[in-house]
Scaffold this motif. Structure first.
Motif, mmCIF file in Angstrom:
data_model
loop_
_atom_site.group_PDB
_atom_site.id
_atom_site.type_symbol
_atom_site.label_atom_id
_atom_site.label_comp_id
_atom_site.label_asym_id
_atom_site.label_seq_id
_atom_site.Cartn_x
_atom_site.Cartn_y
_atom_site.Cartn_z
ATOM 1 N N UNK A 169 0.837 -1.200 0.000
ATOM 2 C CA UNK A 169 0.000 0.000 0.000
ATOM 3 C C UNK A 169 0.871 1.248 0.000
ATOM 4 N N UNK A 170 1.982 1.214 0.732
ATOM 5 C CA UNK A 170 2.895 2.364 0.749
ATOM 6 C C UNK A 170 3.469 2.627 -0.633
ATOM 7 N N UNK A 171 3.653 1.576 -1.424
ATOM 8 C CA UNK A 171 4.191 1.738 -2.766
ATOM 9 C C UNK A 171 3.147 1.993 -3.831
ATOM 10 N N UNK A 172 1.882 2.083 -3.425
ATOM 11 C CA UNK A 172 0.825 2.378 -4.385
ATOM 12 C C UNK A 172 0.355 1.174 -5.170
ATOM 13 N N UNK A 173 0.744 -0.043 -4.759
ATOM 14 C CA UNK A 173 0.322 -1.249 -5.471
ATOM 15 C C UNK A 173 -1.079 -1.659 -5.014
ATOM 16 N N UNK A 174 -1.622 -2.677 -5.687
ATOM 17 C CA UNK A 174 -2.952 -3.170 -5.346
ATOM 18 C C UNK A 174 -2.921 -3.812 -3.969
ATOM 19 N N UNK A 175 -3.918 -3.518 -3.148
ATOM 20 C CA UNK A 175 -3.991 -4.093 -1.808
ATOM 21 C C UNK A 175 -5.097 -5.140 -1.752
ATOM 22 N N UNK A 176 -4.914 -6.116 -0.858
ATOM 23 C CA UNK A 176 -5.901 -7.183 -0.709
ATOM 24 C C UNK A 176 -5.907 -7.629 0.747
#
Length: 572
Positions: A169-176
């Motif tokens: 999430x800190x890197x802006x990727x998809x979270x799940x």
């Protein structure tokens, strides 16, 4: 001020048709304690979940409304939607269910303050309390999917609190769901240690640490955390999502195995077990001098040595007994009973063993704690045995009977129900008690059986959780299946024993309120005895299996050295 009996709604009549009917339908799963409140769309009860032995709030949809199909379906739909939400300001819903004509959902029982306020004012949470909090939070992880489906905004902004964000999430990727597990690990770290794993002067600095630095082990900042909980927290904080727990269900199962052993005791009970239960310390030295003076006076008065010696030795017994009886009286005045002592001493002994594990590298501390364990075990046996029961009887003789305090969360569910049943039985007319003379013995047997089954369930749960770790993640299917089947059998027997206790309690409530009969309660007692016999058979079978497994294996029979040789020839 006397507290309501377990099962008596506070501020209401001791008997309520809906309360008893609802409890009868839930016997073995939930134990209702009292009504918390009601409105036009529901009635909320404080209850105990039997399997996990935790307090919950049950919201019951009024049966009159539940009888309308459209309203019933709407209630269930909205409750299931709410159960998928996870937010600091939303009380988690554990389950939504229908039993007979009752529609209800179980949610966390919240009584207190926010986690942040709790940590700031009183420091980190005890491990058992933190484990319960985490078990509630991981009830469902559907919110990530809901947000993704509902969102129509496209933005590169990272929203959230930096200290609690996952690396992805800190890197802006998809979270799940795996991202949620990491954030939950941060919450656990904060709850147990009073600090977050990563801090910095700016948000960017904190986010960079989440992305690039391994999280510190929780044991570095909270060394008293049990190994099992520490391992769970560290796994949640793994940088690689694949290295975190496989999902919410697995994490919940691992946390559930830590809940039962470590219940925090009320202050009065903890003080009694640690100090008041003992006759030791410098004060012991003050007893002999006045006794010697008194014995000399008695001997001088009778002009004989024997009365003086009798006075001295009798005083050595009666003075300490009087002190202990006085302390038992103080515990009774605080609302506790002799039955609470077994739970209290067990908790203190387990806590001491955990400290031995922590201090094993420091020889003196380990030896000191071992001495204290022996001391605690000695006084525990004294207080929970015949002497302790006698001291409590002496203390009660000078103390009026008191109602059992409500919501004693340190008590196992079966003990709380048994104590309530005993009090209800004691309040019946003498003639009725004579007709039901075997009831206390049945209650005590069921309580003991349920506690033994709960202990067995704890042990099996730990083995089931640890099997993958011990066998490299690939245990044989039949071993894992057999362990789970045995655990499920024990769990069902526990539920049956608690349900039998519930039926006796409800029968006593009905009898006291004038709507029940001795005959119906006698039928419940017959059924309860059958449950006790089934539990005893199961435990006896398990003891036989354990004894067989513990028996040393017979040495192999050596082979005949002449086997296979032709006549007249020696060994090959």
């Amino acid at each position: 001020m006397n507290q309501p009996i377990l099962g008596t709604p506070k501020g209401t009549a001791p008997y309520d048709d809906l309360f008893v009917a609802f409890q009868s339908a839930l016997a073995g799963r939930y134990s209702l304690e009292r009504e918390l409140g009601r409105g036009g769309m529901g009635i909320v009860y404080l209850a105990r979940e039997v399997r996990l032995d935790r307090p919950v709030a049950l919201k019951l949809f009024p049966p009159a409304l539940a009888a309308v199909p459209s309203l019933r379906e709407r209630f269930l739909r909205e409750a299931r939607t709410a159960a998928r939400l996870s937010h600091p300001h939303i009380v988690p819903i554990y389950t939504v269910d229908e039993v007979d004509r009752f529609v209800f959902f179980a949610m966390a029982y919240v009584d207190g303050e926010t986690l942040g306020a709790r940590v700031r004012t009183r420091g980190p949470l005890p491990p058992s309390e933190a484990a319960r909090m985490l078990r509630a939070l991981v009830a469902d992880f559907g919110i990530a999917g809901l947000r993704q489906d509902a969102s129509t905004q496209q933005t590169s902004e990272v929203a959230g609190t930096p200290e609690f964000m996952s690396p992805e999430q800190a890197g802006g990727a998809r979270v799940d769901a795996q991202s949620d597990l990491y954030s939950l690990g941060v919450v656990a770290f904060y709850a147990l240690s009073g600090r977050v794993p990563f801090a910095g002067a700016t948000s960017d600095e904190v986010l960079a640490k989440h992305m690039t630095q391994p999280a510190p082990p929780i044991a570095e900042h909270a060394p008293a955390v049990p190994r099992r909980i520490a391992r769970i927290v560290d796994a949640c904080l793994a940088k690689d999502p694949a290295a975190r727990p496989a999902g919410a269900a697995q994490l919940a199962e691992q946390l559930a195995a830590t809940l039962e052993h470590r219940k925090e005791l009320p202050v009065a009970l903890r003080a009694f077990v640690k100090h008041d239960a003992r006759i030791d310390g410098p004060g012991v030295l003050l007893i002999p001098p006045p006794l010697m003076a008194a014995s000399v006076g008695v001997a001088s008065f009778f002009l004989a040595v024997e009365p003086g010696l009798t006075t001295f030795f009798a005083g050595l017994v009666l003075l300490p007994a009087g002190v202990l009886a006085y302390r038992a009286r103080r515990l009774l005045k605080a609302g506790f009973e002799h039955s609470d002592l077994a739970v209290a001493f067990k908790s203190e002994i387990e806590r001491g063993r955990a400290l031995v594990g922590l201090s094993s590298g420091v020889g003196y501390l380990a030896l000191l704690q071992r001495r204290r364990d022996i001391d605690t075990e000695f006084w525990g046996k004294l207080w929970t045995g015949l002497i302790g029961r006698w001291l409590f009887r002496v203390a009660r003789a000078v103390l009026p009977r008191r109602a059992i305090p409500q919501a004693m969360t340190h008590r196992p569910t079966e003990l709380a129900i048994a104590m309530a049943a005993e009090q209800l039985f004691a309040e019946l007319p003498k003639a009725t008690r004579r007709q039901l003379g075997g009831l206390p013995a049945v209650v005590h047997r069921l309580e003991a059986d349920a506690q033994r089954m709960r202990t067995q369930l704890e042990e099996l749960q730990e083995v089931v959780v640890d099997v993958p770790a011990r066998s490299g993640g690939s245990p044989s299917d039949h071993v894992a299946r057999a362990l789970r089947e045995e655990r499920d059998t024990v769990q069902q027997q526990l539920a049956d024993a608690v349900a039998a206790l519930e039926n006796i309690r409800l029968g006593l409530l009905r009898l006291r309120s004038g709507v029940g009969t001795v005959q119906s309660l006698t039928t419940d007692l017959v059924a309860a005895r059958a449950v006790g016999e089934a539990v005893d058979l199961l435990l006896e079978g398990q003891r036989e299996v354990e004894a067989e497994l513990a028996r040393p294996a017979l040495p192999p029979i050596p082979a005949d050295p002449t086997a296979g040789s032709r006549p007249g020839e020696g060994p090959a």
